[in-house]
Scaffold this active site. Structure first.
Site, PDB file in Angstrom:
ATOM      1  N   CYS A 114       6.013 -19.456 -62.488  1.00  0.00           N
ATOM      2  CA  CYS A 114       7.407 -19.143 -62.699  1.00  0.00           C
ATOM      3  C   CYS A 114       8.336 -17.746 -63.213  1.00  0.00           C
ATOM      4  O   CYS A 114       9.711 -16.496 -62.877  1.00  0.00           O
ATOM      5  CB  CYS A 114       7.960 -20.201 -63.606  1.00  0.00           C
ATOM      6  N   HIS A 251      15.728 -18.097 -64.475  1.00  0.00           N
ATOM      7  CA  HIS A 251      14.763 -19.360 -63.799  1.00  0.00           C
ATOM      8  C   HIS A 251      15.896 -20.516 -64.054  1.00  0.00           C
ATOM      9  O   HIS A 251      16.208 -20.352 -64.177  1.00  0.00           O
ATOM     10  CB  HIS A 251      13.680 -19.263 -63.937  1.00  0.00           C
ATOM     11  N   ASN A 281      13.617 -26.333 -58.473  1.00  0.00           N
ATOM     12  CA  ASN A 281      12.838 -24.960 -59.361  1.00  0.00           C
ATOM     13  C   ASN A 281      12.201 -24.246 -58.285  1.00  0.00           C
ATOM     14  O   ASN A 281      10.782 -25.589 -57.560  1.00  0.00           O
ATOM     15  CB  ASN A 281      12.322 -25.538 -60.889  1.00  0.00           C
TER      16      ASN A 281
HETATM   17  O1  UT7 Z   1       9.331 -23.957 -64.390  1.00  0.00           O
HETATM   18  C1  UT7 Z   1       8.554 -24.076 -65.704  1.00  0.00           C
HETATM   19  C2  UT7 Z   1      10.007 -24.371 -66.983  1.00  0.00           C
HETATM   20  N1  UT7 Z   1      10.093 -25.406 -66.499  1.00  0.00           N
HETATM   21  C3  UT7 Z   1      10.558 -25.940 -67.442  1.00  0.00           C
HETATM   22  O2  UT7 Z   1      11.271 -25.169 -68.530  1.00  0.00           O
HETATM   23  C4  UT7 Z   1      10.683 -27.773 -67.060  1.00  0.00           C
HETATM   24  C5  UT7 Z   1      11.092 -28.625 -68.772  1.00  0.00           C
HETATM   25  N2  UT7 Z   1      11.322 -29.591 -68.758  1.00  0.00           N
HETATM   26  C6  UT7 Z   1      12.156 -30.374 -67.838  1.00  0.00           C
HETATM   27  O3  UT7 Z   1      13.292 -29.856 -67.847  1.00  0.00           O
HETATM   28  C7  UT7 Z   1      12.683 -30.873 -69.260  1.00  0.00           C
HETATM   29  O4  UT7 Z   1      11.638 -31.604 -69.369  1.00  0.00           O
HETATM   30  C8  UT7 Z   1      12.640 -32.800 -67.610  1.00  0.00           C
HETATM   31  C9  UT7 Z   1      13.035 -32.424 -66.856  1.00  0.00           C
HETATM   32  C10 UT7 Z   1      11.390 -32.306 -67.065  1.00  0.00           C
HETATM   33  C11 UT7 Z   1      12.822 -33.543 -68.521  1.00  0.00           C
HETATM   34  O5  UT7 Z   1      13.864 -34.131 -69.163  1.00  0.00           O
HETATM   35  P1  UT7 Z   1      13.569 -34.660 -70.847  1.00  0.00           P
HETATM   36  O6  UT7 Z   1      14.809 -35.051 -71.048  1.00  0.00           O
HETATM   37  O7  UT7 Z   1      13.194 -33.724 -71.523  1.00  0.00           O
HETATM   38  O8  UT7 Z   1      13.189 -36.469 -70.725  1.00  0.00           O
HETATM   39  P2  UT7 Z   1      11.603 -36.348 -71.431  1.00  0.00           P
HETATM   40  O9  UT7 Z   1      11.272 -35.473 -70.954  1.00  0.00           O
HETATM   41  O10 UT7 Z   1      12.139 -36.650 -72.456  1.00  0.00           O
HETATM   42  O11 UT7 Z   1      11.582 -38.021 -70.594  1.00  0.00           O
HETATM   43  C12 UT7 Z   1      12.904 -39.182 -70.788  1.00  0.00           C
HETATM   44  C13 UT7 Z   1      13.010 -40.120 -70.126  1.00  0.00           C
HETATM   45  C14 UT7 Z   1      11.447 -40.779 -70.097  1.00  0.00           C
HETATM   46  O12 UT7 Z   1      11.342 -41.792 -69.960  1.00  0.00           O
HETATM   47  P3  UT7 Z   1      11.204 -42.806 -71.946  1.00  0.00           P
HETATM   48  O13 UT7 Z   1       9.799 -42.801 -71.809  1.00  0.00           O
HETATM   49  O14 UT7 Z   1      12.353 -42.372 -72.829  1.00  0.00           O
HETATM   50  O15 UT7 Z   1      11.042 -44.541 -71.144  1.00  0.00           O
HETATM   51  C15 UT7 Z   1      10.652 -40.301 -68.659  1.00  0.00           C
HETATM   52  O16 UT7 Z   1       9.782 -41.590 -68.485  1.00  0.00           O
HETATM   53  O17 UT7 Z   1      13.004 -39.963 -68.853  1.00  0.00           O
HETATM   54  C16 UT7 Z   1      11.930 -40.878 -68.070  1.00  0.00           C
HETATM   55  N3  UT7 Z   1      12.186 -39.857 -66.461  1.00  0.00           N
HETATM   56  C17 UT7 Z   1      12.188 -40.013 -66.111  1.00  0.00           C
HETATM   57  N4  UT7 Z   1      12.981 -41.501 -65.379  1.00  0.00           N
HETATM   58  C18 UT7 Z   1      13.855 -41.029 -64.328  1.00  0.00           C
HETATM   59  C19 UT7 Z   1      11.297 -38.469 -66.664  1.00  0.00           C
HETATM   60  N5  UT7 Z   1      11.024 -38.148 -65.342  1.00  0.00           N
HETATM   61  C20 UT7 Z   1      11.954 -39.471 -64.798  1.00  0.00           C
HETATM   62  C21 UT7 Z   1      12.440 -39.388 -63.341  1.00  0.00           C
HETATM   63  N6  UT7 Z   1      13.607 -40.002 -63.085  1.00  0.00           N
HETATM   64  N7  UT7 Z   1      12.356 -37.991 -62.471  1.00  0.00           N
END
Ligand code: UT7
Length: 324
Positions: A114, A251, A281
């Site tokens: 990225c 980004h 992204n």
């Molecule tokens: O381009 C390179 C750089 N990329 C990045 O920097 C991406 C960085 N990360 C992110 O943007 C975020 O971490 C995400 C968008 C990927 C995830 O957001 P988050 O607020 O960090 O959520 P999380 O991973 O802590 O997950 C929270 C909850 C989890 O459920 P539980 O364990 O709380 O029950 C996940 O399983 O959200 C759940 N979850 C979803 N729920 C509905 C993860 N993906 C989804 C989804 N729909 N698509």
């Protein structure tokens, strides 16, 4: 006299197929509400079967060349930032060269995921400052839809396809921060973070292309800190600070990362170019896509001070300060 790499033209290409968040709702356990709230993404574009990274990159290059008012004969080099090449080799850049009908100069790819466009722009700047090229096409192009695990809700909703391109031209500057063009570069990587974002296949391991794997939350926390640090470092190298900025073009991974970075830098969101809602992204394509959209909608004007910054797999991250 100081040679400055000035942006002379910019263009982009997005596949026709628009995929709204709702498309994922019957494929994985997710919702439009969750995707919007946690990422800011509303839709993304997915390439058609007959579209590849090189065909999209070539379309973006044509549009940037037209915007620059230049001919192919004026170009010395093409650099493509991508992690999703058409083939293992040759480079996408040589495919773009052939697609444009360019028989002179040189072309190569840069792979910093990225952060690829930031690294590619830095390479173009170095070639120009060292007198090896006068006009360089720098492209970010990706077909991430091809490496997504469509059963993994934590990643499949995040990425999109597209390409953006800029034409840089070497111009004599005064050597001050009032010059147009690239004013400072800050590049970083740390391979210890490999597990945070990678593809689980490759030529010398599985012999397959593999699928994207990501530890989203730890990466999120690294991203906000490292992006603010690299943007500040690049500004300091240019003898400038966040108050001097007209535009941050980050980004486009997640609106919350972008907001967090802007807050750490003390920047108002009015000064941030946002396309994440429309493109998702697009990895190395996200910054040149955002630059092109921002120019077309009248946000970027000649003389504006711009910082671009990105982080991705590796981890690799960096920022460039440039005056538009
Ligand atoms: O381009 C390179 C750089 N990329 C990045 O920097 C991406 C960085 N990360 C992110 O943007 C975020 O971490 C995400 C968008 C990927 C995830 O957001 P988050 O607020 O960090 O959520 P999380 O991973 O802590 O997950 C929270 C909850 C989890 O459920 P539980 O364990 O709380 O029950 C996940 O399983 O959200 C759940 N979850 C979803 N729920 C509905 C993860 N993906 C989804 C989804 N729909 N698509």
């Amino acid at each position: 006299m100081t040679i400055r790499a000035v942006v002379r033209g910019v263009g982009h290409y997005l596949p026709e197929r628009v995929v709204p968040n709702s498309w994922f709702e019957d494929k994985v356990d997710t919702s439009d509400d969750w995707i919007r709230a946690r990422t800011g993404i509303e839709q993304r574009h997915f390439a058609a079967r007959d579209e590849t990274t090189s065909t999209m990159a070539t379309a973006a290059a044509r549009s940037a060349l037209e915007d620059a008012g230049l001919d192919l004969a004026d170009l010395d080099a093409i650099i493509v930032a991508t992690s999703t090449p058409d083939l293992t080799f040759p480079s996408v850049a040589t495919m773009v060269q052939a697609g444009l009908g360019m028989r002179h100069g040189f072309a190569f790819d840069v792979q910093a995921v990225c952060a690829g466009f930031v690294f590619a722009l830095a390479q173009a700047n170095a070639l120009m400052v060292s007198g090896q090229a006068t006009r360089v096409m720098v492209i970010g192009a990706e077909t991430f839809s091809r490496i997504l695990d469509m059963d993994d809700r934590a990643t499949c909703v995040l990425f999109g396809d597209g390409a953006g391109a800029v034409v840089l031209e070497a111009v004599d500057g005064a050597g001050t921060s009032a010059d147009r063009g690239v004013l400072a570069v800050d590049l970083n990587s740390d391979g210890q973070f490999r597990e945070m974002l990678y593809v689980d296949g490759g030529v010398s391991t599985t012999g397959t292309a593999g699928k994207l794997r990501m530890q989203g939350n730890p990466l999120f926390r690294q991203a906000v800190v490292k992006l603010a640090q690299t943007a500040d470092a690049a500004l300091t190298k240019a003898g400038l600070g966040p108050d001097d900025l007209d535009w941050l073009v980050p980004h486009q991974a997640n609106i919350r990362i972008i907001e967090g970075t802007a807050k750490k830098m003390g920047l108002s969101m009015d000064k941030v170019v946002l396309t994440v809602q429309d493109h998702g992204n697009t990895s190395a394509a996200s910054i040149p896509l955002a630059l092109s959209v921002a120019k077309k909608n009248g946000q970027l004007k000649p003389g504006d001070l711009v910082v671009i910054e990105a982080i991705g797999g590796g981890l690799a991250w960096g920022a460039v300060v440039l005056r538009w």
